[in-house]
Design a protein around this motif. Structure first.
Motif, PDB file in Angstrom:
ATOM      1  N   ALA A   1       0.831  -1.206   0.000  1.00  0.00           N
ATOM      2  CA  ALA A   1       0.000   0.000   0.000  1.00  0.00           C
ATOM      3  C   ALA A   1       0.863   1.252   0.000  1.00  0.00           C
ATOM      4  O   ALA A   1       0.568   2.230  -0.699  1.00  0.00           O
ATOM      5  N   ARG A   2       1.943   1.235   0.771  1.00  0.00           N
ATOM      6  CA  ARG A   2       2.827   2.396   0.842  1.00  0.00           C
ATOM      7  C   ARG A   2       3.412   2.715  -0.535  1.00  0.00           C
ATOM      8  O   ARG A   2       3.482   3.880  -0.941  1.00  0.00           O
ATOM      9  N   ALA A   3       3.812   1.680  -1.266  1.00  0.00           N
ATOM     10  CA  ALA A   3       4.371   1.893  -2.599  1.00  0.00           C
ATOM     11  C   ALA A   3       3.322   2.467  -3.551  1.00  0.00           C
ATOM     12  O   ALA A   3       3.610   3.355  -4.361  1.00  0.00           O
TER      13      ALA A   3
ATOM     14  N   ARG B   1       0.568  12.451  -9.329  1.00  0.00           N
ATOM     15  CA  ARG B   1      -0.405  13.535  -9.322  1.00  0.00           C
ATOM     16  C   ARG B   1       0.155  14.849  -8.787  1.00  0.00           C
ATOM     17  O   ARG B   1      -0.508  15.886  -8.848  1.00  0.00           O
ATOM     18  N   GLY B   2       1.368  14.796  -8.243  1.00  0.00           N
ATOM     19  CA  GLY B   2       1.962  16.016  -7.702  1.00  0.00           C
ATOM     20  C   GLY B   2       1.204  16.535  -6.502  1.00  0.00           C
ATOM     21  O   GLY B   2       0.989  17.747  -6.358  1.00  0.00           O
ATOM     22  N   ILE B   3       0.765  15.622  -5.616  1.00  0.00           N
ATOM     23  CA  ILE B   3      -0.020  16.009  -4.444  1.00  0.00           C
ATOM     24  C   ILE B   3       0.800  15.810  -3.180  1.00  0.00           C
ATOM     25  O   ILE B   3       1.824  15.129  -3.196  1.00  0.00           O
ATOM     26  N   PRO B   4       0.359  16.408  -2.062  1.00  0.00           N
ATOM     27  CA  PRO B   4       1.097  16.228  -0.803  1.00  0.00           C
ATOM     28  C   PRO B   4       1.171  14.751  -0.410  1.00  0.00           C
ATOM     29  O   PRO B   4       0.226  13.995  -0.635  1.00  0.00           O
ATOM     30  N   SER B   5       2.282  14.369   0.156  1.00  0.00           N
ATOM     31  CA  SER B   5       2.444  12.987   0.599  1.00  0.00           C
ATOM     32  C   SER B   5       1.846  12.825   1.993  1.00  0.00           C
ATOM     33  O   SER B   5       2.328  13.403   2.961  1.00  0.00           O
ATOM     34  N   THR B   6       0.761  12.058   2.073  1.00  0.00           N
ATOM     35  CA  THR B   6       0.174  11.704   3.375  1.00  0.00           C
ATOM     36  C   THR B   6       0.159  10.185   3.481  1.00  0.00           C
ATOM     37  O   THR B   6      -0.769   9.594   4.012  1.00  0.00           O
ATOM     38  N   THR B   7       1.214   9.584   2.967  1.00  0.00           N
ATOM     39  CA  THR B   7       1.254   8.136   2.813  1.00  0.00           C
ATOM     40  C   THR B   7       1.057   7.394   4.125  1.00  0.00           C
ATOM     41  O   THR B   7       0.271   6.443   4.194  1.00  0.00           O
ATOM     42  N   GLU B   8       1.762   7.768   5.175  1.00  0.00           N
ATOM     43  CA  GLU B   8       1.679   7.002   6.421  1.00  0.00           C
ATOM     44  C   GLU B   8       0.266   7.030   6.995  1.00  0.00           C
ATOM     45  O   GLU B   8      -0.243   6.008   7.469  1.00  0.00           O
ATOM     46  N   ALA B   9      -0.382   8.187   6.955  1.00  0.00           N
ATOM     47  CA  ALA B   9      -1.761   8.280   7.447  1.00  0.00           C
ATOM     48  C   ALA B   9      -2.694   7.463   6.567  1.00  0.00           C
ATOM     49  O   ALA B   9      -3.632   6.826   7.058  1.00  0.00           O
TER      50      ALA B   9
ATOM     51  N   ALA C   1      -2.281  -9.062 -12.259  1.00  0.00           N
ATOM     52  CA  ALA C   1      -2.029  -8.275 -11.055  1.00  0.00           C
ATOM     53  C   ALA C   1      -1.075  -8.976 -10.100  1.00  0.00           C
ATOM     54  O   ALA C   1      -0.457  -8.336  -9.248  1.00  0.00           O
ATOM     55  N   LEU C   2      -0.942 -10.293 -10.240  1.00  0.00           N
ATOM     56  CA  LEU C   2      -0.029 -11.050  -9.391  1.00  0.00           C
ATOM     57  C   LEU C   2       1.425 -10.864  -9.834  1.00  0.00           C
ATOM     58  O   LEU C   2       2.355 -11.197  -9.084  1.00  0.00           O
ATOM     59  N   TYR C   3       1.593 -10.343 -11.039  1.00  0.00           N
ATOM     60  CA  TYR C   3       2.935 -10.188 -11.609  1.00  0.00           C
ATOM     61  C   TYR C   3       3.363  -8.726 -11.724  1.00  0.00           C
ATOM     62  O   TYR C   3       4.561  -8.434 -11.640  1.00  0.00           O
ATOM     63  N   TYR C   4       2.414  -7.826 -11.951  1.00  0.00           N
ATOM     64  CA  TYR C   4       2.776  -6.412 -11.997  1.00  0.00           C
ATOM     65  C   TYR C   4       3.329  -6.005 -10.652  1.00  0.00           C
ATOM     66  O   TYR C   4       2.715  -6.236  -9.610  1.00  0.00           O
ATOM     67  N   ARG C   5       4.502  -5.375 -10.653  1.00  0.00           N
ATOM     68  CA  ARG C   5       5.165  -5.027  -9.409  1.00  0.00           C
ATOM     69  C   ARG C   5       5.227  -3.521  -9.243  1.00  0.00           C
ATOM     70  O   ARG C   5       5.853  -2.819 -10.022  1.00  0.00           O
ATOM     71  N   SER C   6       4.567  -3.032  -8.188  1.00  0.00           N
ATOM     72  CA  SER C   6       4.636  -1.614  -7.823  1.00  0.00           C
ATOM     73  C   SER C   6       5.565  -1.407  -6.649  1.00  0.00           C
ATOM     74  O   SER C   6       5.620  -0.318  -6.080  1.00  0.00           O
ATOM     75  N   CYS C   7       6.284  -2.466  -6.266  1.00  0.00           N
ATOM     76  CA  CYS C   7       7.130  -2.433  -5.082  1.00  0.00           C
ATOM     77  C   CYS C   7       8.295  -3.402  -5.289  1.00  0.00           C
ATOM     78  O   CYS C   7       8.283  -4.199  -6.231  1.00  0.00           O
ATOM     79  N   PRO C   8       9.309  -3.365  -4.419  1.00  0.00           N
ATOM     80  CA  PRO C   8      10.428  -4.294  -4.532  1.00  0.00           C
ATOM     81  C   PRO C   8       9.970  -5.744  -4.421  1.00  0.00           C
ATOM     82  O   PRO C   8       8.898  -6.040  -3.887  1.00  0.00           O
ATOM     83  N   ALA C   9      10.814  -6.659  -4.911  1.00  0.00           N
ATOM     84  CA  ALA C   9      10.457  -8.076  -4.972  1.00  0.00           C
ATOM     85  C   ALA C   9      10.112  -8.651  -3.600  1.00  0.00           C
ATOM     86  O   ALA C   9       9.171  -9.444  -3.468  1.00  0.00           O
ATOM     87  N   ASP C  10      10.854  -8.266  -2.558  1.00  0.00           N
ATOM     88  CA  ASP C  10      10.579  -8.828  -1.237  1.00  0.00           C
ATOM     89  C   ASP C  10       9.226  -8.369  -0.707  1.00  0.00           C
ATOM     90  O   ASP C  10       8.497  -9.140  -0.057  1.00  0.00           O
ATOM     91  N   ALA C  11       8.868  -7.114  -0.997  1.00  0.00           N
ATOM     92  CA  ALA C  11       7.555  -6.615  -0.584  1.00  0.00           C
ATOM     93  C   ALA C  11       6.451  -7.297  -1.379  1.00  0.00           C
ATOM     94  O   ALA C  11       5.373  -7.586  -0.844  1.00  0.00           O
TER      95      ALA C  11
END
Length: 280
Positions: free
Chosen positions: A129-131, A140-148, A175-185
């Motif tokens: 989710a964080r990635a 989108r060039g929006i403020p990062s409120t990732t943790e919240a 969707a099981l193969y597309y990677r939006s994050c590192p391999a370990d995540a």
């Protein structure tokens, strides 16, 4: 009053309350500062009254958070809109939209969904989710409120264990193969999805490569009971409440579900994607 409208208004009220609490301002003190009755503060933050644009601006100034006005105005603008611009909804980051998602989930007994290129938010690990949030904020060039936003998405997943709720999802094998994050995540995410198959409240189907389909896969969408369909595009969300629209999406979901793999076969597909990751 429609349930989706009220859920969105309550989410906006919850955000107003959160900003006031973070500023350590008592409700009666905020009311006095703004020249309002104390009951107005209560009604707004409990989702009992729809704030005006002026109310929103005053609240943001009153709690010392003028930077939050854009986010709040975006949430307000989305209350009754069928076409909800991402630019407005995410003006202050992802946090507010996740609060809306929590309210919609709370108000729903059965959620059906189709995801084409990513893991459904209800099943996402924190790292995955964080990635997703980080990449979308950059795009989108929006403020990062990732943790919240990650915290809110994780809290929303509590609904998976509530008695009486049902979650029926279709996920394309891609969707099981597309990677939006590192391999370990991604490996952790696929492990999580593998275990989701066994949850009592969840029916998870994987649409495998090469499946014969009565209807081709269109785009991601979520169906909330029989009252609301939410469709995401790059520029906006569509909130569809017309009976004909809902029936059409239900038919699309039913037709696609005929070609999905469930149970052990679904787990084998997830396991195969997990084994393909290069974790060296």
């Amino acid at each position: 009053m429609s349930t989706d409208f009220q859920s969105s208004r309550e989410a906006l009220g919850a955000r107003l309350r959160e900003l006031r609490t973070e500023a350590s301002v008592e409700g009666k003190d905020l009311a006095a500062k703004l020249g309002w009755q104390a009951s107005k503060v209560s009604r707004l933050q409990n989702g009992k009254q729809t704030p005006t644009a002026t109310d929103i601006a005053a609240w943001a100034q009153g709690v010392g958070r003028p930077d939050a006005e854009a986010e709040l105005q975006g949430l307000r603008a989305g209350l009754e809109m069928k076409h909800r611009s991402w630019r407005r909804q995410l003006a202050g980051g992802h946090r507010g939209r996740q609060a809306v998602a929590i309210k919609e989930t709370e108000a729903t007994q059965t959620i059906r969904g189709l995801e084409v290129s990513r893991i459904p938010g209800l099943f996402q690990t924190q790292e995955y989710a964080r990635a997703i949030f980080d990449a979308n904020a950059e795009f989108r060039g929006i403020p990062s409120t990732t943790e919240a936003a990650v915290e809110a998405r994780t809290r929303r997943q509590d609904a998976l264990y509530e008695p009486g709720k049902s979650f029926r999802f279709l996920v394309c094998e891609a969707a099981l193969y597309y990677r939006s994050c590192p391999a370990d995540a991604m490996a952790e995410q696929l492990d999580r999805l593998y275990n989701v198959v066994g949850l009592r409240s969840v029916e998870l189907g994987i649409l495998p490569f090469g499946a014969e389909l009565r209807r081709t896969v269109p785009h991601a969408f979520w169906i909330y009971d029989k009252r609301l369909v939410i469709v995401e595009t790059i520029s906006e969300e569509l909130w569809l409440t017309a009976e004909d629209d809902i029936l059409l999406y239900e038919r699309a979901w039913d037709w696609l579900s005929e070609s999905a793999e469930y149970g052990p076969p679904a787990r084998r597909l997830i396991g195969r994607a997990r084994a393909s990751l290069d974790l060296a």
